[in-house]
Write a protein that holds these residues in place. Structure first.
Motif, mmCIF file in Angstrom:
data_model
loop_
_atom_site.group_PDB
_atom_site.id
_atom_site.type_symbol
_atom_site.label_atom_id
_atom_site.label_comp_id
_atom_site.label_asym_id
_atom_site.label_seq_id
_atom_site.Cartn_x
_atom_site.Cartn_y
_atom_site.Cartn_z
ATOM 1 N N VAL A 131 0.827 -1.203 0.126
ATOM 2 C CA VAL A 131 0.082 0.030 0.040
ATOM 3 C C VAL A 131 1.101 1.238 0.054
ATOM 4 N N GLY A 132 0.487 2.127 -0.908
ATOM 5 C CA GLY A 132 1.273 3.380 -0.940
ATOM 6 C C GLY A 132 1.177 4.515 -0.157
ATOM 7 N N LEU A 133 1.887 5.466 0.088
ATOM 8 C CA LEU A 133 1.768 6.485 1.059
ATOM 9 C C LEU A 133 0.424 7.207 1.131
ATOM 10 N N MET A 198 13.804 0.116 11.790
ATOM 11 C CA MET A 198 12.469 -0.828 11.625
ATOM 12 C C MET A 198 12.026 -1.116 10.268
ATOM 13 N N GLU A 199 11.522 -2.420 10.150
ATOM 14 C CA GLU A 199 10.928 -2.582 8.797
ATOM 15 C C GLU A 199 9.477 -1.950 8.622
ATOM 16 N N ASN A 200 9.008 -2.264 7.280
ATOM 17 C CA ASN A 200 7.807 -1.548 7.151
ATOM 18 C C ASN A 200 6.793 -2.522 7.862
ATOM 19 N N TYR A 201 5.480 -1.843 8.189
ATOM 20 C CA TYR A 201 4.689 -2.745 8.766
ATOM 21 C C TYR A 201 4.132 -3.895 7.897
ATOM 22 N N ASN A 215 6.000 2.789 6.645
ATOM 23 C CA ASN A 215 6.169 3.249 7.983
ATOM 24 C C ASN A 215 6.573 4.627 8.184
ATOM 25 N N GLU A 216 6.799 5.240 9.160
ATOM 26 C CA GLU A 216 7.276 6.824 9.370
ATOM 27 C C GLU A 216 8.374 6.951 8.510
ATOM 28 N N GLU A 217 9.269 5.940 8.516
ATOM 29 C CA GLU A 217 10.676 6.209 7.929
ATOM 30 C C GLU A 217 10.465 6.594 6.542
#
Length: 348
Positions: A131-133, A198-201, A215-217
Motif C-alpha cells: 500500500v502506497g503513502l 524498523m521494517e515496514n509494517y 512506516n514513518e521512515e
C-alpha cells in the motif's frame, strides 16, 4: 448470488472517471447495469463457472514490464482472480509491448470491432500487496515480473475498499497452513540487527498473502529528499510535509483542432515553504525478491519546485470533482536576492 445489495453496489461503482478518456470497448462495459454487468462478467471474463464477482473498480494501472505507460482499466475482483480489463489503445500504443501480451493477428485499425485485453492474476498466485503513502495507490505482486501491477486509485477510499474486499475474498481460499512459527522477541520480529532500522509494517493474512504498509521512515526519507532540493538555509527538523497527493499536471496542446489538454501524472508535495512536483516510480519500489538489479531511475525525480512566498494567486475551476487548480507564481529572475536582503536587514 448475486444479492440485490451487491448488484446495486457494482452498478454504482461502474463509472469511468470523467477526466480520463477510454476506448469504445470500455465505454460499452461502463454502460452495463445490474444483472447485465454480472452476465457480461460470466459470459466474457470469468474463467471458472462457479466464481462470483465481488467488487468492481475503475483505476489507472501500471505494469512492471512497461513502467512508463499508465493505462485505464476496469478492475474486477472475483472469488478466484483479479481481472484487469484494459483499454485497447494500450495494446496498439507500443510495438515492444506485443511480446508482453503474446498478441497474434489482432487488427487494431478495424474500427467496427473493439478488442479489450484482459490481464488475469489468480488469487492463488498472489504473494503480497504494497500500500502506497496515504493510500493513494497499491501494488499487487505475484510470482514473477509479469505478475506485478500497480493500481493508481489516487483516492484513499477506493484503495481502502478494494483492500477490504480482497482480504474478504482471500479468507475463502483453502490453503495449507504455514508451519508453526518459532517464538521471536519484538526486536528480532520487526527490526534488523545489522541496520537497527524498523521494517515496514506487515500484516500476514490467513491466506499467507502479505499486506505491507509504509512506516514513518518513508515520510522521513521523503522529507530529507525535499530538503536536499531546497536551499541550504532550510532547517530540516522543522520541515514538515503537509500534503502528499497523486495528481495530474495539465499541459495544453496548442494548435490542435479542439482545445485539448494532456494529463501528466505527478506527485504533488506541499511543505510549509515550498510546492514540489515529482515524477515518482510507483511500480519498481520496494524491489521485488526476484529483481537482479536496482531500477534504472530513482523513486522520486524532481520535476518542478516553487516557493510559497512567490505564489501570487490560486485559480479554482468550478467543475465537479476532480477539481482543477491553477497556481500563478511571480516570475522573479533572481530568487535569492530578496531573501539575502531580508536576512542582512533584520540580522539573525
Amino acid at each position: 448470488y448475486p444479492s440485490e445489495l451487491l448488484m446495486q453496489k457494482i452498478t454504482e461503482d461502474n463509472q469511468i472517471p470523467v477526466h480520463l478518456h477510454v476506448s469504445a470497448s470500455l465505454q460499452y462495459v461502463a454502460g452495463l447495469k445490474g444483472s447485465a454487468l454480472v452476465e457480461f462478467f460470466h459470459g466474457n471474463i470469468a474463467e471458472v463457472e462457479n466464481e462470483e464477482l465481488r467488487h468492481l473498480m475503475w483505476s489507472s494501472v501500471l505494469f512492471y514490464k512497461t513502467p512508463s505507460v499508465e493505462v485505464m482499466a476496469c478492475v474486477l475482483l472475483s472469488t478466484k482472480a483479479i481481472y484487469f480489463l484494459l483499454d485497447d489503445s494500450f495494446i496498439c500504443a507500443d510495438e515492444h509491448q506485443s511480446d508482453f501480451w503474446n498478441k497474434e493477428n489482432s487488427d487494431c485499425d478495424n474500427s467496427s470491432f473493439h478488442l479489450s485485453c484482459c490481464f488475469v492474476l489468480k488469487l492463488n498466485d498472489l504473494q503480497s500487496v504494497n500500500v502506497g503513502l496515504f493510500d493513494q495507490y497499491f501494488r499487487i505482486t505475484g510470482h514473477s515480473a509479469d505478475h506485478i501491477v500497480t493500481c493508481l486509485t489516487r483516492d484513499s477510499y477506493n484503495t481502502h475498499t478494494f483492500i477490504q474486499q480482497l482480504m474478504a475474498v482471500l479468507s475463502l481460499l483453502a490453503r495449507t497452513p504455514s508451519p508453526e512459527p518459532v517464538d521471536k522477541d519484538f526486536y528480532s520480529e520487526f527490526g534488523s540487527k545489522t541496520t537497527g532500522k524498523m521494517e515496514n509494517y506487515e500484516l500476514i493474512h490467513s491466506s499467507r498473502v502479505k499486506f505491507i504498509y509504509p512506516n514513518e521512515e518513508e515520510i522521513g526519507d521523503l522529507a530529507f529528499l525535499v530538503a536536499e532540493k531546497m536551499d541550504a538555509l532550510t532547517n530540516l527538523p522543522s520541515l514538515n510535509i503537509l500534503l502528499y497527493v497523486l495528481a495530474f499536471q495539465v499541459n495544453h496542446v496548442e494548435g490542435s483542432a479542439q482545445n485539448t489538454s494532456s494529463l501528466q501524472p505527478k506527485t504533488l508535495l506541499l511543505t510549509s515553504s515550498d510546492l514540489f512536483l515529482f515524477d515518482e516510480d510507483y511500480i519498481s519500489y520496494p524491489l521485488p525478491e526476484f529483481a537482479k538489479e536496482p531500477p534504472k531511475r530513482d523513486k522520486y525525480q524532481l520535476a518542478d519546485g516553487r516557493r510559497i512566498r512567490d505564489l501570487d494567486r490560486v485559480l479554482m475551476g468550478y467543475q465537479t470533482y476532480p477539481q482543477a487548480l491553477t497556481f500563478v507564481f511571480d516570475d522573479v529572475q533572481n530568487q535569492d536576492l530578496m531573501q539575502n536582503l531580508t536576512l542582512d536587514h533584520f540580522g539573525e
